[in-house]
Design a protein around this motif. Structure first.
Motif, PDB file in Angstrom:
ATOM      1  N   TYR A  93     -32.368  58.785  22.751  1.00 16.76           N
ATOM      2  CA  TYR A  93     -31.562  57.734  23.388  1.00 16.76           C
ATOM      3  C   TYR A  93     -30.798  56.940  22.344  1.00 16.76           C
ATOM      4  CZ  TYR A  93     -34.664  58.445  27.482  1.00 16.76           C
ATOM      5  OH  TYR A  93     -35.375  58.949  28.530  1.00 16.76           O
ATOM      6  N   ARG A  94     -31.468  56.631  21.235  1.00 12.08           N
ATOM      7  CA  ARG A  94     -30.794  55.885  20.163  1.00 12.08           C
ATOM      8  C   ARG A  94     -29.707  56.747  19.520  1.00 12.08           C
ATOM      9  NH1 ARG A  94     -36.338  54.490  20.039  1.00 12.08           N
ATOM     10  NH2 ARG A  94     -36.841  55.837  18.258  1.00 12.08           N
ATOM     11  N   ASP A  95     -29.976  58.056  19.414  1.00  7.12           N
ATOM     12  CA  ASP A  95     -28.956  58.972  18.892  1.00  7.12           C
ATOM     13  C   ASP A  95     -27.722  58.997  19.792  1.00  7.12           C
ATOM     14  OD1 ASP A  95     -30.551  59.618  16.731  1.00  7.12           O
ATOM     15  OD2 ASP A  95     -31.263  61.515  17.578  1.00  7.12           O
ATOM     16  N   ILE A  96     -27.925  58.955  21.106  1.00  3.32           N
ATOM     17  CA  ILE A  96     -26.792  58.927  22.037  1.00  3.32           C
ATOM     18  C   ILE A  96     -25.990  57.646  21.849  1.00  3.32           C
ATOM     19  CG2 ILE A  96     -26.128  58.759  24.479  1.00  3.32           C
ATOM     20  CD1 ILE A  96     -28.481  60.721  25.051  1.00  3.32           C
ATOM     21  N   LEU A  97     -26.651  56.522  21.627  1.00  5.09           N
ATOM     22  CA  LEU A  97     -25.923  55.270  21.383  1.00  5.09           C
ATOM     23  C   LEU A  97     -25.037  55.386  20.146  1.00  5.09           C
ATOM     24  CD1 LEU A  97     -28.654  52.581  22.154  1.00  5.09           C
ATOM     25  CD2 LEU A  97     -26.667  53.187  23.561  1.00  5.09           C
ATOM     26  N   ILE A  98     -25.497  56.126  19.147  1.00  5.68           N
ATOM     27  CA  ILE A  98     -24.735  56.282  17.903  1.00  5.68           C
ATOM     28  C   ILE A  98     -23.623  57.325  18.049  1.00  5.68           C
ATOM     29  CG2 ILE A  98     -24.856  56.980  15.471  1.00  5.68           C
ATOM     30  CD1 ILE A  98     -27.816  55.986  15.537  1.00  5.68           C
ATOM     31  N   HIS A  99     -23.965  58.497  18.569  1.00  2.00           N
ATOM     32  CA  HIS A  99     -23.059  59.647  18.520  1.00  2.00           C
ATOM     33  C   HIS A  99     -22.476  60.064  19.864  1.00  2.00           C
ATOM     34  CE1 HIS A  99     -24.346  60.302  14.410  1.00  2.00           C
ATOM     35  NE2 HIS A  99     -25.594  60.352  14.798  1.00  2.00           N
ATOM     36  N   GLY A 100     -22.930  59.499  20.958  1.00  2.00           N
ATOM     37  CA  GLY A 100     -22.535  60.015  22.260  1.00  2.00           C
ATOM     38  C   GLY A 100     -23.400  61.216  22.607  1.00  2.00           C
ATOM     39  N   LYS A 101     -23.122  61.842  23.720  1.00  5.59           N
ATOM     40  CA  LYS A 101     -23.974  62.934  24.190  1.00  5.59           C
ATOM     41  C   LYS A 101     -23.877  64.187  23.330  1.00  5.59           C
ATOM     42  CE  LYS A 101     -25.178  65.591  28.273  1.00  5.59           C
ATOM     43  NZ  LYS A 101     -24.826  65.921  29.633  1.00  5.59           N
ATOM     44  N   ASN A 102     -22.701  64.500  22.832  1.00  8.29           N
ATOM     45  CA  ASN A 102     -22.486  65.762  22.132  1.00  8.29           C
ATOM     46  C   ASN A 102     -22.168  65.577  20.655  1.00  8.29           C
ATOM     47  OD1 ASN A 102     -22.816  67.331  24.508  1.00  8.29           O
ATOM     48  ND2 ASN A 102     -20.788  66.673  25.145  1.00  8.29           N
ATOM     49  N   GLY A 103     -22.763  64.591  20.024  1.00  5.83           N
ATOM     50  CA  GLY A 103     -22.494  64.363  18.608  1.00  5.83           C
ATOM     51  C   GLY A 103     -21.291  63.467  18.417  1.00  5.83           C
ATOM     52  N   ALA A 104     -20.851  63.324  17.189  1.00  3.84           N
ATOM     53  CA  ALA A 104     -19.740  62.431  16.859  1.00  3.84           C
ATOM     54  C   ALA A 104     -18.478  62.875  17.596  1.00  3.84           C
ATOM     55  CB  ALA A 104     -19.504  62.408  15.361  1.00  3.84           C
ATOM     56  N   PRO A 105     -17.927  62.012  18.443  1.00  2.00           N
ATOM     57  CA  PRO A 105     -16.753  62.401  19.226  1.00  2.00           C
ATOM     58  C   PRO A 105     -15.477  62.399  18.388  1.00  2.00           C
ATOM     59  CG  PRO A 105     -17.309  60.128  19.665  1.00  2.00           C
ATOM     60  CD  PRO A 105     -18.363  60.663  18.727  1.00  2.00           C
ATOM     61  N   LEU A 106     -14.549  63.252  18.796  1.00  2.00           N
ATOM     62  CA  LEU A 106     -13.213  63.285  18.194  1.00  2.00           C
ATOM     63  C   LEU A 106     -12.217  62.907  19.268  1.00  2.00           C
ATOM     64  CD1 LEU A 106     -13.373  66.670  16.251  1.00  2.00           C
ATOM     65  CD2 LEU A 106     -13.644  64.394  15.301  1.00  2.00           C
ATOM     66  N   LYS A 107     -11.113  62.354  18.872  1.00  3.67           N
ATOM     67  CA  LYS A 107     -10.037  62.100  19.826  1.00  3.67           C
ATOM     68  C   LYS A 107      -8.757  62.687  19.250  1.00  3.67           C
ATOM     69  CE  LYS A 107      -8.204  57.622  18.459  1.00  3.67           C
ATOM     70  NZ  LYS A 107      -7.869  56.289  18.860  1.00  3.67           N
ATOM     71  N   CYS A 108      -7.840  62.988  20.135  1.00 10.99           N
ATOM     72  CA  CYS A 108      -6.555  63.543  19.699  1.00 10.99           C
ATOM     73  C   CYS A 108      -5.507  62.448  19.761  1.00 10.99           C
ATOM     74  CB  CYS A 108      -6.129  64.695  20.606  1.00 10.99           C
ATOM     75  SG  CYS A 108      -7.189  66.127  20.457  1.00 10.99           S
ATOM     76  N   ASP A 109      -4.717  62.339  18.703  1.00  8.64           N
ATOM     77  CA  ASP A 109      -3.607  61.380  18.752  1.00  8.64           C
ATOM     78  C   ASP A 109      -2.444  62.031  19.496  1.00  8.64           C
ATOM     79  OD1 ASP A 109      -2.327  63.061  16.964  1.00  8.64           O
ATOM     80  OD2 ASP A 109      -2.590  61.738  15.239  1.00  8.64           O
ATOM     81  N   GLU A 110      -1.330  61.335  19.579  1.00 11.08           N
ATOM     82  CA  GLU A 110      -0.189  61.819  20.362  1.00 11.08           C
ATOM     83  C   GLU A 110       0.366  63.137  19.848  1.00 11.08           C
ATOM     84  OE1 GLU A 110       2.377  58.438  20.307  1.00 11.08           O
ATOM     85  OE2 GLU A 110       0.937  57.251  21.425  1.00 11.08           O
ATOM     86  N   SER A 111       0.193  63.441  18.569  1.00  7.62           N
ATOM     87  CA  SER A 111       0.706  64.700  18.021  1.00  7.62           C
ATOM     88  C   SER A 111      -0.251  65.864  18.280  1.00  7.62           C
ATOM     89  CB  SER A 111       0.946  64.555  16.513  1.00  7.62           C
ATOM     90  OG  SER A 111      -0.301  64.430  15.845  1.00  7.62           O
ATOM     91  N   GLY A 112      -1.408  65.572  18.885  1.00  8.32           N
ATOM     92  CA  GLY A 112      -2.401  66.606  19.131  1.00  8.32           C
ATOM     93  C   GLY A 112      -3.366  66.787  17.971  1.00  8.32           C
TER      94      GLY A 112
END
Length: 188
Positions: A93-112
């Motif tokens: 549960y504490r790991d989810i608070l840190i990393h989310g469900k599937n590990g460290a999340p990534l996001k895409c900027d407008e250029s992809g």
């Protein structure tokens, strides 16, 4: 405590007060920190289940914890320091608070192009107390959806933090101002 300070490092971080449903009060003694009570984020189904005396399971908790991670991620990305009062009973549960469900999340900027989101740095403040003391406090709490009969299931589920987790342990036998002073000292 010095080890906790070293691992926390500089930058935005989150403090999670982890304990089996100890009565929570806003820690007003920590200026500049935003406070969240994780109980405010439980879906209605979880509230109803706990109100009926039915313990939550991982399937009930994981979506709730993922939502809390998203809240923390948003604030940390903006540079906000956050305190989260949360019964993060298991290490996962504490790991989810840190990393989310599937590990460290990534996001895409407008250029992809993918970019890594701001890291949630967590200091777990593990509040400890005897079953009798915590039960007595729960029985005095009015208007909360969690049935006091669930306390034993929380003690049974609890996985106290341990190395390499970043944590401090504080007894609930201390008064609130002593607990806050210990947290502040650790965060310096």
């Amino acid at each position: 405590m010095e080890e906790a300070q070293r691992r926390l490092g500089k930058g935005s971080h989150v403090t999670s007060m982890s304990s089996p449903q100890i009565h929570r009060r806003h820690p007003a003694g920590i200026p500049g920190w935003k406070f969240y009570d994780a109980d405010d984020y439980h879906p209605e189904e979880n509230r109803m289940k706990m109100g009926k005396g039915i313990p939550l399971n991982d399937q009930d908790r994981i979506p709730w914890l993922c939502n809390l991670h998203d809240v923390l991620q948003r604030d940390v990305a903006s540079g906000q320091h956050v305190i989260l009062a949360c019964s993060a009973l298991k290490k996962v549960y504490r790991d989810i608070l840190i990393h989310g469900k599937n590990g460290a999340p990534l996001k895409c900027d407008e250029s992809g192009k993918e970019e890594k989101l701001a890291e949630v740095k967590l200091l777990v403040v593990h509040l400890t107390g005897s079953f009798e003391v915590i039960s007595g406090r729960l029985l005095k709490r009015k208007g909360h959806f969690m049935s006091p009969e669930l306390l034993q299931s929380q003690f049974d589920t609890l996985e106290p933090p341990s190395a390499p987790e970043n944590f401090i342990q504080i007894s609930v036998d201390k008064n609130l101002s002593e607990i806050i002073a210990t947290i502040i000292e650790t965060l310096k």
